[in-house]
Each structure stands twice: as C-alpha cells, then as structure tokens.
Motif scaffolding. Structure first.
Motif, PDB file in Angstrom:
ATOM      1  N   ALA A  26      50.338  28.512  46.210  1.00 54.99           N
ATOM      2  CA  ALA A  26      50.384  29.868  45.649  1.00 54.99           C
ATOM      3  C   ALA A  26      51.768  30.474  45.805  1.00 54.99           C
ATOM      4  CB  ALA A  26      49.334  30.744  46.328  1.00 54.99           C
ATOM      5  N   ILE A  27      52.430  30.192  46.935  1.00 55.84           N
ATOM      6  CA  ILE A  27      53.787  30.714  47.133  1.00 55.84           C
ATOM      7  C   ILE A  27      54.751  30.085  46.138  1.00 55.84           C
ATOM      8  CG2 ILE A  27      55.701  30.837  48.771  1.00 55.84           C
ATOM      9  CD1 ILE A  27      53.658  30.982  51.014  1.00 55.84           C
ATOM     10  N   VAL A  28      54.645  28.770  45.949  1.00 52.40           N
ATOM     11  CA  VAL A  28      55.523  28.082  45.001  1.00 52.40           C
ATOM     12  C   VAL A  28      55.252  28.541  43.572  1.00 52.40           C
ATOM     13  CG1 VAL A  28      56.125  25.832  44.040  1.00 52.40           C
ATOM     14  CG2 VAL A  28      55.798  26.084  46.508  1.00 52.40           C
ATOM     15  N   ALA A  29      53.956  28.752  43.249  1.00 51.00           N
ATOM     16  CA  ALA A  29      53.599  29.154  41.888  1.00 51.00           C
ATOM     17  C   ALA A  29      53.897  30.608  41.611  1.00 51.00           C
ATOM     18  CB  ALA A  29      52.111  28.878  41.640  1.00 51.00           C
ATOM     19  N   GLY A  30      54.274  31.362  42.620  1.00 52.34           N
ATOM     20  CA  GLY A  30      54.598  32.765  42.412  1.00 52.34           C
ATOM     21  C   GLY A  30      53.397  33.675  42.336  1.00 52.34           C
ATOM     22  N   ALA A  31      52.259  33.242  42.875  1.00 54.37           N
ATOM     23  CA  ALA A  31      51.053  34.075  42.878  1.00 54.37           C
ATOM     24  C   ALA A  31      51.075  35.013  44.076  1.00 54.37           C
ATOM     25  CB  ALA A  31      49.804  33.204  42.909  1.00 54.37           C
ATOM     26  N   ALA A  88      32.611  27.030  37.612  1.00 54.69           N
ATOM     27  CA  ALA A  88      33.887  26.508  37.115  1.00 54.69           C
ATOM     28  C   ALA A  88      34.516  27.462  36.110  1.00 54.69           C
ATOM     29  CB  ALA A  88      33.671  25.130  36.488  1.00 54.69           C
ATOM     30  N   LEU A  89      33.694  28.048  35.253  1.00 55.39           N
ATOM     31  CA  LEU A  89      34.221  28.964  34.244  1.00 55.39           C
ATOM     32  C   LEU A  89      34.749  30.251  34.880  1.00 55.39           C
ATOM     33  CD1 LEU A  89      34.731  29.683  31.308  1.00 55.39           C
ATOM     34  CD2 LEU A  89      32.352  30.456  31.141  1.00 55.39           C
ATOM     35  N   ILE A  90      33.971  30.838  35.774  1.00 54.89           N
ATOM     36  CA  ILE A  90      34.395  32.094  36.399  1.00 54.89           C
ATOM     37  C   ILE A  90      35.590  31.861  37.323  1.00 54.89           C
ATOM     38  CG2 ILE A  90      33.005  32.097  38.519  1.00 54.89           C
ATOM     39  CD1 ILE A  90      33.353  35.022  36.078  1.00 54.89           C
ATOM     40  N   TRP A  91      35.653  30.675  37.936  1.00 56.97           N
ATOM     41  CA  TRP A  91      36.796  30.348  38.797  1.00 56.97           C
ATOM     42  C   TRP A  91      38.079  30.216  37.979  1.00 56.97           C
ATOM     43  CZ3 TRP A  91      39.281  25.422  38.693  1.00 56.97           C
ATOM     44  CH2 TRP A  91      40.268  25.261  39.668  1.00 56.97           C
ATOM     45  N   LEU A  92      37.983  29.596  36.810  1.00 60.73           N
ATOM     46  CA  LEU A  92      39.161  29.451  35.950  1.00 60.73           C
ATOM     47  C   LEU A  92      39.673  30.814  35.496  1.00 60.73           C
ATOM     48  CD1 LEU A  92      41.112  27.595  34.421  1.00 60.73           C
ATOM     49  CD2 LEU A  92      39.427  27.487  32.568  1.00 60.73           C
ATOM     50  N   ILE A  93      38.769  31.709  35.146  1.00 60.46           N
ATOM     51  CA  ILE A  93      39.175  33.057  34.747  1.00 60.46           C
ATOM     52  C   ILE A  93      39.841  33.776  35.918  1.00 60.46           C
ATOM     53  CG2 ILE A  93      38.321  35.295  33.958  1.00 60.46           C
ATOM     54  CD1 ILE A  93      36.111  33.791  32.473  1.00 60.46           C
ATOM     55  N   GLY A  94      39.291  33.601  37.113  1.00 64.19           N
ATOM     56  CA  GLY A  94      39.881  34.236  38.289  1.00 64.19           C
ATOM     57  C   GLY A  94      41.264  33.704  38.613  1.00 64.19           C
ATOM     58  N   ASP A  98      44.634  35.927  38.840  1.00 65.49           N
ATOM     59  CA  ASP A  98      45.492  35.979  40.026  1.00 65.49           C
ATOM     60  C   ASP A  98      46.956  35.690  39.685  1.00 65.49           C
ATOM     61  OD1 ASP A  98      43.345  36.596  41.605  1.00 65.49           O
ATOM     62  OD2 ASP A  98      42.983  34.535  42.262  1.00 65.49           O
ATOM     63  N   LYS A  99      47.169  34.897  38.660  1.00 65.36           N
ATOM     64  CA  LYS A  99      48.546  34.528  38.310  1.00 65.36           C
ATOM     65  C   LYS A  99      49.144  35.452  37.260  1.00 65.36           C
ATOM     66  CE  LYS A  99      52.244  31.951  38.355  1.00 65.36           C
ATOM     67  NZ  LYS A  99      53.065  32.892  37.556  1.00 65.36           N
ATOM     68  N   PHE A 100      48.346  35.825  36.248  1.00 65.89           N
ATOM     69  CA  PHE A 100      48.913  36.546  35.117  1.00 65.89           C
ATOM     70  C   PHE A 100      48.363  37.957  34.948  1.00 65.89           C
ATOM     71  CE2 PHE A 100      48.941  31.984  33.984  1.00 65.89           C
ATOM     72  CZ  PHE A 100      50.299  31.795  33.872  1.00 65.89           C
ATOM     73  N   GLU A 101      47.392  38.403  35.771  1.00 67.37           N
ATOM     74  CA  GLU A 101      46.843  39.757  35.678  1.00 67.37           C
ATOM     75  C   GLU A 101      46.276  40.029  34.286  1.00 67.37           C
ATOM     76  OE1 GLU A 101      46.481  42.047  37.973  1.00 67.37           O
ATOM     77  OE2 GLU A 101      47.601  41.176  39.639  1.00 67.37           O
ATOM     78  N   MET A 224      41.759  35.725  48.882  1.00 68.09           N
ATOM     79  CA  MET A 224      40.937  34.919  47.979  1.00 68.09           C
ATOM     80  C   MET A 224      41.198  35.280  46.528  1.00 68.09           C
ATOM     81  SD  MET A 224      37.103  36.547  48.259  1.00 68.09           S
ATOM     82  CE  MET A 224      36.945  36.200  49.984  1.00 68.09           C
ATOM     83  N   GLY A 225      41.634  36.510  46.247  1.00 67.14           N
ATOM     84  CA  GLY A 225      41.888  36.908  44.874  1.00 67.14           C
ATOM     85  C   GLY A 225      40.611  36.992  44.065  1.00 67.14           C
ATOM     86  N   ASP A 226      40.752  37.278  42.794  1.00 68.59           N
ATOM     87  CA  ASP A 226      39.587  37.316  41.915  1.00 68.59           C
ATOM     88  C   ASP A 226      38.971  35.936  41.739  1.00 68.59           C
ATOM     89  OD1 ASP A 226      39.952  39.964  41.657  1.00 68.59           O
ATOM     90  OD2 ASP A 226      40.562  39.959  39.553  1.00 68.59           O
ATOM     91  N   SER A 227      39.757  34.894  41.887  1.00 64.76           N
ATOM     92  CA  SER A 227      39.208  33.544  41.781  1.00 64.76           C
ATOM     93  C   SER A 227      38.202  33.259  42.887  1.00 64.76           C
ATOM     94  CB  SER A 227      40.341  32.512  41.836  1.00 64.76           C
ATOM     95  OG  SER A 227      41.067  32.633  43.061  1.00 64.76           O
ATOM     96  N   GLY A 228      38.345  33.911  44.025  1.00 64.72           N
ATOM     97  CA  GLY A 228      37.394  33.718  45.111  1.00 64.72           C
ATOM     98  C   GLY A 228      36.295  34.752  45.133  1.00 64.72           C
ATOM     99  N   SER A 229      36.639  36.028  44.918  1.00 67.79           N
ATOM    100  CA  SER A 229      35.624  37.082  44.986  1.00 67.79           C
ATOM    101  C   SER A 229      34.597  36.942  43.864  1.00 67.79           C
ATOM    102  CB  SER A 229      36.299  38.452  44.923  1.00 67.79           C
ATOM    103  OG  SER A 229      37.010  38.615  43.711  1.00 67.79           O
TER     104      SER A 229
END
Length: 439
Positions: A26-31, A88-94, A98-101, A224-229
């Motif tokens: 996440a740090i490398v990806a800029g999240a 899987a679908l909701i995780w991908l959206i999250g 988390d990356k692009f808002e 956890m971000g939206d991908s986790g919550s």
C-alpha cells in the motif's frame, strides 16, 4: 466445534501474516491519502488492509472445503460460493475506492450488484416469522429487495463506524462471536443443517477480524479501508440472511398449538439474527443519526463529517483507546444480551443484568464530565488525575488550609532543552515551560 476453530485459526493466521506485506504494498502503491478534516489520526497511514482480509476469507473457505464435516456445507449448499462471489465483487470495488476515491453513488451501486449476485446464486430470504401474523412466505421480488436492503444497510453501518483504530474490526468480531454461538446452538442442539453455513461464515469472520486487529489497534499501522469494512459487512449480512430467511420454524419443534403461537415461541430465537437492529445496533444507530443529521443540514447522506458516535466520545473527553473500549462494551452488551434472551426469554435475571450493565455503560460514557473527590485513604487505588496533593490532602484531613508560602518555597525544575532525548522520550519542538515541584 474443532473444525470451526481450526478454520477460524487458519483464517486469522493468514490475515495476520499477509497484513505486513500488504502494508508495504500500500505504501509503494501510494494508497496513503492525506489527512482529512474528519480524521483523528495525525500521520498518513496506508489503507488496503482489506486485501489481507479477503485472502484470509479465501483461505478459510478453502480449508473448510477439505475438512470432513464442513465439506458437507459445500456439497449440500451453494451459499459459500455465493458469498465468495459477492465478497470478491465488493472487495474489488473497495480496493478501487481506497486507491482512487470513487464516487459514493458508484459504491452504492456496486453494493447492490454484489447483493444481487448472492441472490442469483441462492443466498436470499425466503420467509419471515412475524409476531401475530405467522410464517409469511415472500415472493421472489420481495425476497430479493429485502436481501439487497439488508446487505446494503449492514455494509454501510460497518463502513460508517470505521473511524477509530480497531473500532470496526473489534465491533464486528464481537457481533460475529455472538452470532456464531447462536447459529452453532441451532445447528448442534436442534440438528438443523441449514444453520451450518451461517456458523461457518461467523467463524471465518471472527478469524478475519482477529487476524487484522493486532495491526489496527491504536496507534494503527494500517487501515482496512473500504475494501475491508465493506467486506466484513457483507460477510456479516450473508450469515444473517443464510439463517434468518431460510430456516423454517417448523424444524425447531417449538409449536405449541397453532402457527401464530409457534411464531410467538420462536420470536426470541430470531432476535439475535436481525443484525442491523440488534447485533450491530450501535453502527446502525450511527448510520441513522448520520443520515438524519446530514439531510437536516441540506447535505448528501453520504457526505463525510465529524458527527459520528466515536467522534462525540472524543469530544466529551475520552481518550482514543477508551472510546474504542466503550463502543466494544455497548456492542457486546446488545449482542450477547439478545443472545441470552433468545436462550431463555422468561428469565428476569437476564433483563436485570442488561439493565445493570446499561447503567454501568452510562457511567462510563459520562466519566469525563465529572472529577470525583477521592478520600485520602483511597487515593492509591485511583488514576493520578483524581489524586489530591499530599500537602493539600493532609491539610484537608486536619481541617486546615494550606499556606500559600509553601508553594513559593518549592524549588523549580530546570527547563528541558528542545530535542533532548532520554527525558520521558521527549521530542518537543520547543523548550518546555518551568513546572513547580509539588512533591
């Protein structure tokens, strides 16, 4: 029980071990978004913790599929596959959020699509027991709408409460524990196989939260971000749908003469399964209050602010850790109180216990509002901020007023230079002011 515990441990271990590498990714990806006005943390913290939680979910389902007893859940039901597809679908959206808002309406649409994917694969509400009416069968459209509504409400309730370090993961873990105990009781005591998928979902959900909590407790190393919550909210809703809307009350053997009487007898059984109203009552209440507050101000219901329950606790004067523990307390009180009531609804001791613990919770909520006067003999048993000075305490005990000259006679401490290490771990920007040595 051993296979459920094994699945829980495997899920927790995978989640815990993957969270560290995910943090570096996440740090490398800029999240690591900038700190917003509503945030309570002071340093940019990486998100994408939901990646580790999702792989923990996959590991738990994979292990359960290869166990002797839990393998029957996959053989007789399509619900685990439905859960994995929707997750899987909701995780991908999250992850994208988390990356692009991404926009809030897009997320809402993704949540509805994920719920629809689970409905198509058989994870839906078929009937509802209604007190005074009986067992009401739902049409396909009614069941679909109710399922989608329950999934969206639960996801957003968990997402709204994710505002402090370790808050969402801990509250969902408590809810999952209460739900696991109840569903396991239905499966083991009544011998109803329809409760097995919900029991498995609750065990995996506990593992996901327990594996992530060590990295997320204050001060959090990763969010956890939206991908986790959104992911843990969907799993929690899937367990409720699996057992609430598909378990036939006839199988419980609680009939006492008529269908209406049977529904009245099974009402305590269904209380813990209405997750948005009981087990996650605190996040749901926060969700309703947030929508009313923002709509009253003319804002969008999805507009972020600092008016959530955990923000109010911080404004009252609670510390970060104490605010989280208070929210844990209320979640456990509501969830396990409803669980105890479902086991024995005629016991007055359960009601009295819930009332007493509610009073204790109110005292904890209002604790920063007052500073009690502690007697001299009890000062060693209370926190330092409630203790009186020894001279003042001795004077108060002797009925005499402390003379002001004693304060001026106390020697002064030398000021601590800025940047000097080794003095209480000081990293102050400027020099500290002079403090009087009141010892």
């Amino acid at each position: 029980m051993r296979e459920y515990l094994l699945t829980l441990c495997i899920t927790a271990a995978v989640t815990y071990l993957l969270t560290g590498p995910v943090r570096k990714f996440a740090i490398v990806a800029g999240a690591m978004p900038e700190i917003r006005a509503r945030d309570v943390h002071r340093e940019p913290t990486p998100r994408l913790g939901g990646i580790a939680m999702f792989f923990g979910l996959c590991a738990g389902l994979l292990v359960a599929d290869h166990l002797t007893n839990l393998n029957e859940v996959f053989a007789k039901s399509n619900e685990p596959r439905a859960l994995l597809s929707g997750a899987a679908l909701i995780w991908l959206i999250g992850v994208l959020d988390d990356k692009f808002e991404i926009d809030a309406l897009i997320k809402l649409g993704g949540q509805m699509i994920a719920a629809g994917v689970m409905v198509v694969q058989g994870l839906t509400i078929l009937w509802l027991p209604i007190p005074g009416v009986g067992n009401v069968a739902l049409t396909q459209w009614q069941g679909t709408l109710l399922t989608v509504a329950l999934v969206v409400i639960t996801i957003n309730a968990v997402n709204f409460v994710d505002g402090l370090d370790g808050l969402a993961a801990g509250m969902v873990c408590i809810a999952a524990a209460a739900f696991f105990l109840y569903s396991y009781r239905i499966w083991y005591s009544y011998g109803i196989e329809a409760a097995a998928p919900a029991t498995l979902f609750a065990a995996i959900l506990m593992g996901m939260c327990l594996g992530f909590l060590p990295h997320n407790m204050h001060p959090a190393r990763i969010f956890m971000g939206d991908s986790g919550s959104m992911l843990i909210g969907l799993v929690l809703a899937a367990g409720a749908i699996s057992i609430t809307g598909q378990l036939d009350p006839d199988a419980l053997g609680l009939y006492v003469g008529s269908e209406r009487a049977a529904v009245h007898a099974t009402v305590p059984v269904y209380i813990p399964l209405l997750l948005p109203l009981t087990i996650i009552a605190v996040p749901a209440a926060d969700l309703v209050l947030a929508i009313v507050r923002r709509t009253w101000r003319g804002q969008s219901p999805f507009a972020a602010d600092r008016g959530h329950l955990h923000h109010r606790l911080l404004e009252i004067g609670h510390s970060h850790s104490r605010a989280v523990l208070i929210m844990y307390f209320w979640s456990a009180l509501i969830g396990f109180g409803a669980l105890a009531y479902s086991v024995n609804s005629a016991s007055m001791w359960i009601v009295l216990g819930v009332v007493f613990l509610s009073a204790v919770g109110l005292v904890l909520l209002l604790l920063p509002r007052f500073t009690p006067r502690v007697p001299v003999w009890a000062q060693r048993f209370v926190p330092p901020r409630y203790r009186l000075l020894r001279r003042a305490a001795a004077a108060a005990a002797a009925g005499e007023a402390e003379e002001p000259r004693e304060v001026h006679e106390a020697p002064e401490r030398a000021p601590v230079p800025a940047g000097v290490a080794g003095v209480n771990g000081a990293t102050a920007i400027g020099a500290r002011s002079r403090f009087l040595d009141r010892r």
